[in-house]
Design a protein around this motif. Structure first.
Motif, PDB file in Angstrom:
ATOM      1  N   ASP A 238      72.842  35.202  47.392  1.00  0.00           N
ATOM      2  CA  ASP A 238      72.454  34.489  46.176  1.00  0.00           C
ATOM      3  C   ASP A 238      73.572  33.548  45.736  1.00  0.00           C
ATOM      4  O   ASP A 238      74.734  33.953  45.618  1.00  0.00           O
ATOM      5  N   GLN A 239      73.226  32.290  45.493  1.00  0.00           N
ATOM      6  CA  GLN A 239      74.161  31.280  45.001  1.00  0.00           C
ATOM      7  C   GLN A 239      75.422  31.220  45.876  1.00  0.00           C
ATOM      8  O   GLN A 239      76.540  31.471  45.412  1.00  0.00           O
ATOM      9  N   CYS A 240      75.219  30.876  47.136  1.00  0.00           N
ATOM     10  CA  CYS A 240      76.326  30.819  48.093  1.00  0.00           C
ATOM     11  C   CYS A 240      76.333  29.478  48.821  1.00  0.00           C
ATOM     12  O   CYS A 240      75.285  28.858  49.030  1.00  0.00           O
ATOM     13  N   LEU A 241      77.528  29.069  49.221  1.00  0.00           N
ATOM     14  CA  LEU A 241      77.728  27.866  50.012  1.00  0.00           C
ATOM     15  C   LEU A 241      78.418  28.254  51.313  1.00  0.00           C
ATOM     16  O   LEU A 241      79.487  28.873  51.295  1.00  0.00           O
ATOM     17  N   PHE A 242      77.787  27.910  52.438  1.00  0.00           N
ATOM     18  CA  PHE A 242      78.359  28.162  53.760  1.00  0.00           C
ATOM     19  C   PHE A 242      78.734  26.827  54.384  1.00  0.00           C
ATOM     20  O   PHE A 242      77.895  25.927  54.490  1.00  0.00           O
ATOM     21  N   GLU A 243      79.975  26.697  54.820  1.00  0.00           N
ATOM     22  CA  GLU A 243      80.429  25.468  55.471  1.00  0.00           C
ATOM     23  C   GLU A 243      81.140  25.811  56.780  1.00  0.00           C
ATOM     24  O   GLU A 243      82.041  26.653  56.808  1.00  0.00           O
ATOM     25  N   GLY A 244      80.691  25.171  57.868  1.00  0.00           N
ATOM     26  CA  GLY A 244      81.337  25.379  59.155  1.00  0.00           C
ATOM     27  C   GLY A 244      81.313  26.814  59.629  1.00  0.00           C
ATOM     28  O   GLY A 244      82.199  27.247  60.365  1.00  0.00           O
ATOM     29  N   THR A 245      80.285  27.550  59.232  1.00  0.00           N
ATOM     30  CA  THR A 245      80.191  28.970  59.575  1.00  0.00           C
ATOM     31  C   THR A 245      79.245  29.153  60.766  1.00  0.00           C
ATOM     32  O   THR A 245      78.212  28.495  60.852  1.00  0.00           O
ATOM     33  N   THR A 246      79.602  30.057  61.668  1.00  0.00           N
ATOM     34  CA  THR A 246      78.826  30.280  62.887  1.00  0.00           C
ATOM     35  C   THR A 246      78.250  31.690  62.892  1.00  0.00           C
ATOM     36  O   THR A 246      78.976  32.671  62.734  1.00  0.00           O
ATOM     37  N   PHE A 247      76.925  31.769  63.058  1.00  0.00           N
ATOM     38  CA  PHE A 247      76.223  33.043  63.225  1.00  0.00           C
ATOM     39  C   PHE A 247      75.627  33.051  64.633  1.00  0.00           C
ATOM     40  O   PHE A 247      74.890  32.135  65.007  1.00  0.00           O
ATOM     41  N   ILE A 248      75.926  34.094  65.413  1.00  0.00           N
ATOM     42  CA  ILE A 248      75.423  34.176  66.785  1.00  0.00           C
ATOM     43  C   ILE A 248      74.837  35.565  67.027  1.00  0.00           C
ATOM     44  O   ILE A 248      75.492  36.588  66.797  1.00  0.00           O
ATOM     45  N   ASN A 249      73.590  35.593  67.467  1.00  0.00           N
ATOM     46  CA  ASN A 249      72.925  36.852  67.844  1.00  0.00           C
ATOM     47  C   ASN A 249      72.927  37.871  66.705  1.00  0.00           C
ATOM     48  O   ASN A 249      73.035  39.083  66.938  1.00  0.00           O
ATOM     49  N   ASP A 250      72.792  37.397  65.478  1.00  0.00           N
ATOM     50  CA  ASP A 250      72.740  38.308  64.331  1.00  0.00           C
ATOM     51  C   ASP A 250      71.294  38.635  63.983  1.00  0.00           C
ATOM     52  O   ASP A 250      70.385  37.833  64.197  1.00  0.00           O
ATOM     53  N   ASN A 251      71.096  39.819  63.416  1.00  0.00           N
ATOM     54  CA  ASN A 251      69.762  40.256  63.002  1.00  0.00           C
ATOM     55  C   ASN A 251      69.789  40.565  61.511  1.00  0.00           C
ATOM     56  O   ASN A 251      70.403  41.555  61.085  1.00  0.00           O
ATOM     57  N   PHE A 252      69.146  39.688  60.732  1.00  0.00           N
ATOM     58  CA  PHE A 252      69.094  39.856  59.278  1.00  0.00           C
ATOM     59  C   PHE A 252      67.636  40.001  58.851  1.00  0.00           C
ATOM     60  O   PHE A 252      67.050  39.118  58.221  1.00  0.00           O
ATOM     61  N   TYR A 253      67.038  41.131  59.215  1.00  0.00           N
ATOM     62  CA  TYR A 253      65.627  41.380  58.936  1.00  0.00           C
ATOM     63  C   TYR A 253      65.385  41.446  57.433  1.00  0.00           C
ATOM     64  O   TYR A 253      66.107  42.095  56.691  1.00  0.00           O
ATOM     65  N   ARG A 254      64.347  40.733  56.981  1.00  0.00           N
ATOM     66  CA  ARG A 254      63.933  40.679  55.573  1.00  0.00           C
ATOM     67  C   ARG A 254      65.056  40.142  54.658  1.00  0.00           C
ATOM     68  O   ARG A 254      65.190  40.537  53.504  1.00  0.00           O
ATOM     69  N   ALA A 255      65.857  39.238  55.185  1.00  0.00           N
ATOM     70  CA  ALA A 255      66.911  38.637  54.362  1.00  0.00           C
ATOM     71  C   ALA A 255      66.291  37.859  53.207  1.00  0.00           C
ATOM     72  O   ALA A 255      65.243  37.228  53.349  1.00  0.00           O
ATOM     73  N   GLU A 256      66.953  37.913  52.057  1.00  0.00           N
ATOM     74  CA  GLU A 256      66.548  37.117  50.901  1.00  0.00           C
ATOM     75  C   GLU A 256      67.667  36.137  50.576  1.00  0.00           C
ATOM     76  O   GLU A 256      68.773  36.537  50.212  1.00  0.00           O
ATOM     77  N   LEU A 257      67.372  34.841  50.728  1.00  0.00           N
ATOM     78  CA  LEU A 257      68.337  33.793  50.436  1.00  0.00           C
ATOM     79  C   LEU A 257      67.818  32.978  49.258  1.00  0.00           C
ATOM     80  O   LEU A 257      66.742  32.369  49.341  1.00  0.00           O
ATOM     81  N   THR A 258      68.576  32.960  48.177  1.00  0.00           N
ATOM     82  CA  THR A 258      68.177  32.240  46.972  1.00  0.00           C
ATOM     83  C   THR A 258      69.326  31.357  46.514  1.00  0.00           C
ATOM     84  O   THR A 258      70.456  31.833  46.339  1.00  0.00           O
ATOM     85  N   ASP A 259      69.040  30.064  46.333  1.00  0.00           N
ATOM     86  CA  ASP A 259      70.058  29.109  45.896  1.00  0.00           C
ATOM     87  C   ASP A 259      71.242  29.110  46.854  1.00  0.00           C
ATOM     88  O   ASP A 259      72.381  29.423  46.487  1.00  0.00           O
ATOM     89  N   VAL A 260      70.968  28.753  48.100  1.00  0.00           N
ATOM     90  CA  VAL A 260      71.981  28.789  49.160  1.00  0.00           C
ATOM     91  C   VAL A 260      72.016  27.435  49.868  1.00  0.00           C
ATOM     92  O   VAL A 260      70.981  26.817  50.115  1.00  0.00           O
ATOM     93  N   ILE A 261      73.235  26.982  50.210  1.00  0.00           N
ATOM     94  CA  ILE A 261      73.432  25.738  50.956  1.00  0.00           C
ATOM     95  C   ILE A 261      74.220  26.045  52.230  1.00  0.00           C
ATOM     96  O   ILE A 261      75.245  26.728  52.182  1.00  0.00           O
ATOM     97  N   PHE A 262      73.724  25.543  53.357  1.00  0.00           N
ATOM     98  CA  PHE A 262      74.434  25.611  54.635  1.00  0.00           C
ATOM     99  C   PHE A 262      74.807  24.193  55.042  1.00  0.00           C
ATOM    100  O   PHE A 262      73.939  23.330  55.157  1.00  0.00           O
ATOM    101  N   LYS A 263      76.103  23.942  55.284  1.00  0.00           N
ATOM    102  CA  LYS A 263      76.566  22.640  55.743  1.00  0.00           C
ATOM    103  C   LYS A 263      77.333  22.803  57.054  1.00  0.00           C
ATOM    104  O   LYS A 263      78.264  23.606  57.132  1.00  0.00           O
TER     105      LYS A 263
END
Length: 210
Positions: free
Chosen positions: A48-73
């Protein structure tokens, strides 16, 4: 279309892995930069209310993730599992999501710009007020999904499969493809340019143009 309700100046630098130590699997008001998260498995994480910059996710499992007010750059989410995820007021800018699965997810007020979603799975997804702009959706599977107030602008849709997904009121006229998989019923009410209309007339109706 509602933008993420987030003020970057109010965020604190955090590690994404702090979420694994939280009992509720929650990450809030975080600025995550230049991290690599691989082979993590979290059920129902709350972001919730997060900013991700230059972040790498590989082979991750986030079942039923809830993302609210999030920016990925400038992020990478490759071969990740986000099945049954909920994305509300989320923006993805210049991100790589090759081979990532969003089956049975809900997208609402989501903007995807300059991203690569090639080989992604978006089956049985409900899209509401979603914009996908200048992005690659090559060989994407988007079967039996629902699109409401959704826009695809200047996207590469080559060999994407939209079978069972109604494209009524969707404007594909600025998009490119040599091959697109769907049925005549899926295409009903869709806006096309002249070249695209000729392609579907031949592929779906067997019309031979002079």
């Amino acid at each position: 279309m509602n933008d993420p309700r987030i003020l970057p100046a109010t965020l604190t630098a955090q590690s994404f892995l702090a979420i694994t130590a939280d009992e509720d699997r929650q990450l809030q008001m975080a600025h995550v930069q230049q991290q690599t998260i691989a082979d993590q498995s979290l059920e129902h994480p709350l972001i919730d209310q997060c900013l991700f910059e230059g972040t790498t996710f590989i082979n991750d499992n986030f079942y039923r993730a809830e993302l609210t007010d999030v920016i990925f750059k400038n992020c990478t989410l490759v071969n990740c599992q986000l099945e049954a995820a909920s994305l509300y007021r989320v923006q993805l800018q210049n991100c790589k999501l090759v081979g990532t699965t969003f089956d049975h997810a809900v997208f609402r007020d989501v903007v995807i710009t300059d991203c690569d979603l090639s080989l992604a799975n978006l089956n049985e997804v409900k899209f509401t007020s979603v914009k996908i702009i200048a992005s690659r959706l090559v060989e994407v599977n988007c079967l039996d999904s629902v699109m409401i107030k959704t826009q695809l602008t200047r996207c590469d849709l080559n060999q994407a499969d939209f079978s069972g997904t109604g494209l009524k009121a969707l404007d594909l006229s600025t998009c490119d493809f040599d091959e697109l998989r769907l049925t005549a019923n899926d295409l009903r009410g869709c806006h096309l340019n002249t070249e695209q209309a000729a392609y579907f007339a031949q592929q779906l109706l067997g019309v031979q143009l002079a």
